[in-house]
Design a protein around this motif. Structure first.
Motif, PDB file in Angstrom:
ATOM      1  N   LEU A  65       0.668  -1.236  -0.049  1.00  0.00           N
ATOM      2  CA  LEU A  65       0.036   0.226  -0.019  1.00  0.00           C
ATOM      3  C   LEU A  65       0.763   1.221   0.119  1.00  0.00           C
ATOM      4  O   LEU A  65       0.756   2.214  -0.770  1.00  0.00           O
ATOM      5  CB  LEU A  65      -1.000   0.044   1.246  1.00  0.00           C
ATOM      6  N   ALA A  66       1.985   1.182   1.014  1.00  0.00           N
ATOM      7  CA  ALA A  66       2.807   2.403   0.922  1.00  0.00           C
ATOM      8  C   ALA A  66       3.369   2.761  -0.355  1.00  0.00           C
ATOM      9  O   ALA A  66       3.492   4.034  -0.628  1.00  0.00           O
ATOM     10  CB  ALA A  66       3.721   1.981   2.180  1.00  0.00           C
ATOM     11  N   ARG A  67       4.151   1.692  -0.853  1.00  0.00           N
ATOM     12  CA  ARG A  67       4.594   1.890  -2.085  1.00  0.00           C
ATOM     13  C   ARG A  67       3.778   2.492  -3.238  1.00  0.00           C
ATOM     14  O   ARG A  67       4.301   3.629  -3.959  1.00  0.00           O
ATOM     15  CB  ARG A  67       5.340   0.676  -2.592  1.00  0.00           C
ATOM     16  N   ALA A  68       2.426   2.081  -3.099  1.00  0.00           N
ATOM     17  CA  ALA A  68       1.712   2.425  -4.367  1.00  0.00           C
ATOM     18  C   ALA A  68       1.182   4.016  -4.048  1.00  0.00           C
ATOM     19  O   ALA A  68       0.976   4.701  -5.113  1.00  0.00           O
ATOM     20  CB  ALA A  68       0.347   1.633  -3.983  1.00  0.00           C
ATOM     21  N   TRP A  69       1.423   4.314  -2.710  1.00  0.00           N
ATOM     22  CA  TRP A  69       0.895   5.856  -2.640  1.00  0.00           C
ATOM     23  C   TRP A  69       2.202   6.560  -2.502  1.00  0.00           C
ATOM     24  O   TRP A  69       2.074   7.897  -1.769  1.00  0.00           O
ATOM     25  CB  TRP A  69       0.164   5.795  -1.170  1.00  0.00           C
ATOM     26  N   GLY A  70       3.352   6.291  -2.996  1.00  0.00           N
ATOM     27  CA  GLY A  70       4.320   6.917  -2.846  1.00  0.00           C
ATOM     28  C   GLY A  70       5.100   7.186  -1.651  1.00  0.00           C
ATOM     29  O   GLY A  70       6.033   8.129  -1.509  1.00  0.00           O
ATOM     30  N   ILE A  71       5.057   6.354  -0.823  1.00  0.00           N
ATOM     31  CA  ILE A  71       5.591   6.553   0.633  1.00  0.00           C
ATOM     32  C   ILE A  71       7.050   6.132   0.332  1.00  0.00           C
ATOM     33  O   ILE A  71       7.082   4.797  -0.114  1.00  0.00           O
ATOM     34  CB  ILE A  71       4.830   5.876   1.555  1.00  0.00           C
ATOM     35  N   GLU A  72       7.890   6.580   0.859  1.00  0.00           N
ATOM     36  CA  GLU A  72       9.372   6.256   0.607  1.00  0.00           C
ATOM     37  C   GLU A  72       9.966   5.837   2.171  1.00  0.00           C
ATOM     38  O   GLU A  72       9.283   6.159   3.090  1.00  0.00           O
ATOM     39  CB  GLU A  72      10.214   7.185  -0.032  1.00  0.00           C
ATOM     40  N   GLY A  73      10.735   4.935   2.107  1.00  0.00           N
ATOM     41  CA  GLY A  73      11.388   4.675   3.383  1.00  0.00           C
ATOM     42  C   GLY A  73      10.835   3.254   3.767  1.00  0.00           C
ATOM     43  O   GLY A  73       9.603   2.993   3.180  1.00  0.00           O
ATOM     44  N   PRO A  74      11.152   2.662   4.719  1.00  0.00           N
ATOM     45  CA  PRO A  74      10.704   1.430   5.449  1.00  0.00           C
ATOM     46  C   PRO A  74       9.283   1.495   5.949  1.00  0.00           C
ATOM     47  O   PRO A  74       9.249   2.387   6.850  1.00  0.00           O
ATOM     48  CB  PRO A  74      11.780   0.668   6.062  1.00  0.00           C
ATOM     49  N   VAL A  75       8.543   0.538   5.783  1.00  0.00           N
ATOM     50  CA  VAL A  75       7.385   0.476   6.609  1.00  0.00           C
ATOM     51  C   VAL A  75       7.469  -1.012   7.569  1.00  0.00           C
ATOM     52  O   VAL A  75       7.473  -1.904   6.759  1.00  0.00           O
ATOM     53  CB  VAL A  75       6.226   0.411   5.728  1.00  0.00           C
ATOM     54  N   THR A  76       7.753  -0.910   8.459  1.00  0.00           N
ATOM     55  CA  THR A  76       7.840  -1.964   9.321  1.00  0.00           C
ATOM     56  C   THR A  76       7.016  -2.016  10.639  1.00  0.00           C
ATOM     57  O   THR A  76       6.425  -0.770  10.886  1.00  0.00           O
ATOM     58  CB  THR A  76       9.301  -1.806  10.165  1.00  0.00           C
ATOM     59  N   SER A  77       6.897  -3.116  11.436  1.00  0.00           N
ATOM     60  CA  SER A  77       5.922  -2.944  12.675  1.00  0.00           C
ATOM     61  C   SER A  77       6.529  -2.068  13.546  1.00  0.00           C
ATOM     62  O   SER A  77       7.825  -2.426  13.853  1.00  0.00           O
ATOM     63  CB  SER A  77       5.521  -4.509  13.138  1.00  0.00           C
ATOM     64  N   PRO A  78       6.015  -0.832  14.152  1.00  0.00           N
ATOM     65  CA  PRO A  78       6.744  -0.189  14.791  1.00  0.00           C
ATOM     66  C   PRO A  78       7.065  -0.898  16.392  1.00  0.00           C
ATOM     67  O   PRO A  78       6.102  -1.759  16.860  1.00  0.00           O
ATOM     68  CB  PRO A  78       5.603   0.958  15.220  1.00  0.00           C
ATOM     69  N   THR A  79       8.037  -0.725  16.876  1.00  0.00           N
ATOM     70  CA  THR A  79       8.694  -1.542  17.933  1.00  0.00           C
ATOM     71  C   THR A  79       8.024  -1.140  19.415  1.00  0.00           C
ATOM     72  O   THR A  79       7.620  -1.889  20.225  1.00  0.00           O
ATOM     73  CB  THR A  79      10.064  -1.824  17.926  1.00  0.00           C
ATOM     74  N   PHE A  80       8.132   0.282  19.436  1.00  0.00           N
ATOM     75  CA  PHE A  80       7.551   0.714  20.923  1.00  0.00           C
ATOM     76  C   PHE A  80       6.149   1.311  20.549  1.00  0.00           C
ATOM     77  O   PHE A  80       5.361   1.161  21.423  1.00  0.00           O
ATOM     78  CB  PHE A  80       8.509   1.723  21.240  1.00  0.00           C
TER      79      PHE A  80
END
Ligand SMILES: Nc1ncnc2c1ncn2[C@@H]1O[C@H](COP(=O)(O)OP(=O)(O)O)[C@@H](O)[C@H]1O
Ligand SMILES: [Mg+2]
Length: 161
Positions: A65-80
């Motif tokens: 989804l993120a890539r399709a909307w032009g979001i750059e950088g990693p999308v990971t599960s937030p740790t905190f």
């Protein structure tokens, strides 16, 4: 990518109709491609409830989804944190409620204060969040692990009154 567009052409079915029947994704890349296809037609201001076991591909889907909307950088599960906002063609808010072990109230998360249209709220482990309006008419995607690399993703959309 090829497999997905091939199926679309062959069957002439929309991604929503295909996901309604269940789409087989044979790699993480295919899962992201399916996410991108959905992102292209998803109505603005939609909540996606992502259900499925650990490792089933929910976060991988959100990355698509993120890539399709032009979001750059990693999308990971937030740790905190329980959620993280990403700004692109849509405001994507990725919620991972896995660590909300005491079935926390959704209202306590103060997510609605962040929502600025067009947004998409993608929620992993929605079953761990209670008492929130935004999950009530969510589109539900269910992820099933068939083996190491095969996943089946199925969509159910709530009936509008
Ligand atoms: N078809 C597939 N779709 C999604 N992920 C896959 C697939 N095949 C293998 N994988 C791998 O499975 C893992 C899925 O992890 P993740 O997306 O974090 O799952 P979840 O968020 O549901 O716990 C990743 O390591 C990914 O590379
Ligand atoms: Mg995850």
């Amino acid at each position: 990518m090829f497999f997905v567009s091939f199926v679309v052409k062959e069957k002439g079915m929309s991604i929503i109709a295909q996901l309604g029947e269940g789409v087989l994704c044979r790699s993480a890349e295919e899962t992201q491609a399916v996410a991108a296809s959905l992102a292209a037609i998803l109505p603005p201001d939609t909540v996606l409830a992502l259900r499925g076991d650990l490792g089933a591909g929910k976060t991988t889907f959100v990355q698509g989804l993120a890539r399709a909307w032009g979001i750059e950088g990693p999308v990971t599960s937030p740790t905190f944190a329980i959620y993280a906002p990403y700004h692109g063609a849509r405001l994507l808010i990725h919620v991972d409620a896995y660590r909300l072990t005491d079935a926390g109230a959704g209202e306590d998360l103060l997510i609605e204060d962040l929502l600025e249209s067009p947004w998409c709220l993608a929620v992993e482990w929605p079953e761990r969040i209670q008492d929130t309006w935004w999950l009530q008419d969510a589109w539900t995607l269910t992820f099933e692990s068939l083996d190491d690399t095969n996943r089946r993703i199925r969509l159910s959309i709530p009936k509008t009154p």
